[in-house]
Design an enzyme around this catalytic site. Sequence first.
Site, PDB file in Angstrom:
ATOM      1  N   ARG A  65      38.646  55.433 -93.507  1.00  0.00           N
ATOM      2  CA  ARG A  65      38.108  54.079 -93.444  1.00  0.00           C
ATOM      3  C   ARG A  65      38.828  53.350 -92.300  1.00  0.00           C
ATOM      4  O   ARG A  65      40.052  53.261 -92.313  1.00  0.00           O
ATOM      5  CB  ARG A  65      38.341  53.324 -94.761  1.00  0.00           C
ATOM      6  N   HIS A  68      39.566  48.875 -88.688  1.00  0.00           N
ATOM      7  CA  HIS A  68      38.917  47.594 -88.960  1.00  0.00           C
ATOM      8  C   HIS A  68      39.814  46.410 -88.622  1.00  0.00           C
ATOM      9  O   HIS A  68      41.043  46.513 -88.587  1.00  0.00           O
ATOM     10  CB  HIS A  68      38.531  47.508 -90.444  1.00  0.00           C
ATOM     11  N   LYS A  78      47.734  42.172 -93.617  1.00  0.00           N
ATOM     12  CA  LYS A  78      47.506  43.031 -94.793  1.00  0.00           C
ATOM     13  C   LYS A  78      48.806  43.693 -95.203  1.00  0.00           C
ATOM     14  O   LYS A  78      49.581  44.138 -94.363  1.00  0.00           O
ATOM     15  CB  LYS A  78      46.477  44.119 -94.466  1.00  0.00           C
ATOM     16  N   HIS A 125      43.393  48.247 -88.524  1.00  0.00           N
ATOM     17  CA  HIS A 125      43.911  48.974 -89.682  1.00  0.00           C
ATOM     18  C   HIS A 125      42.920  50.057 -90.093  1.00  0.00           C
ATOM     19  O   HIS A 125      41.702  49.850 -90.064  1.00  0.00           O
ATOM     20  CB  HIS A 125      44.128  48.021 -90.863  1.00  0.00           C
ATOM     21  N   TYR A 138      45.546  46.468-101.394  1.00  0.00           N
ATOM     22  CA  TYR A 138      46.191  45.719-100.335  1.00  0.00           C
ATOM     23  C   TYR A 138      45.936  44.227-100.452  1.00  0.00           C
ATOM     24  O   TYR A 138      44.876  43.809-100.897  1.00  0.00           O
ATOM     25  CB  TYR A 138      45.832  46.234 -98.936  1.00  0.00           C
ATOM     26  N   ASP A 174      31.406  52.902 -89.808  1.00  0.00           N
ATOM     27  CA  ASP A 174      32.526  53.489 -89.062  1.00  0.00           C
ATOM     28  C   ASP A 174      32.048  54.563 -88.097  1.00  0.00           C
ATOM     29  O   ASP A 174      32.569  54.729 -87.000  1.00  0.00           O
ATOM     30  CB  ASP A 174      33.570  54.037 -90.034  1.00  0.00           C
TER      31      ASP A 174
END
Length: 189
Positions: A65, A68, A78, A125, A138, A174
């Site tokens: 993932r 971003h 974060k 991230h 998170y 993504d």
Amino acid sequence: MAAGATVQIDTTPLEGVLVLTPKRFGDDRGFFSETYSRKQLAEAGVGMEFVQDNLSRSERAGTLRGLHFQSPPHAQDKLVRCNTGALWDVAVDARTGSPTYGQWFGIELTDENGKQLLVPKGFLHGFVTLTDGVEIAYKCSDYYAPDCDGAVRWDSLGIDWPLDGREPVLSGKDAAAQPFSDFQSPFEA
Ligand SMILES: Cc1cn([C@H]2C[C@H](O)[C@@H](COP(=O)(O)OP(=O)(O)O[C@H]3O[C@H](C)C(=O)[C@H](O)[C@H]3O)O2)c(=O)[nH]c1=O
């Protein structure tokens, strides 16, 4: 670790990106750990305020993932940890003018090592899961703002993702993300 502190804070080669290791008080039942203390972070000069907690679960190892970010005015700091399984977490410096612009730092976060990565505003991230059934939790310093949500292709920065040569499991977003070479950063050092 300062007396009475229950979190060890270590720096990384990227300014502001920190590795936190909360102390675990073990006994024959298991352990107890304070996973977040605003006071202890403030005493260490880490003063961001978190307003939203996120939890995501990825069923398969090799799920990736990222990378971003949220643009200003809703950029997010974060504080990331792995509640179940193991993952490899990455922060990328996306701050124009930074001496480490485009450089990345990666670290293994697992339910056993209890480590956390602090990813400040201005950094991309992302993570890849190392086991099946990974849950990542998170804290974010701003709320979700879809209009400010952005992504950069995971494989456009030379990051050494621990994928063992396999293709990652990606979302459509993504898979279609822009390469870092096309990225117009909204952040400044
Ligand atoms: C991030 C977010 C998403 N959503 C909704 C939007 C979608 O319907 C669904 C899945 O969103 P997305 O595919 O963007 O989720 P991830 O791919 O896990 O994205 C996150 O993963 C990387 C690693 C991050 O650091 C960000 O927090 C975030 O971008 O959750 C919300 O309702 N609130 C939120 O804060």
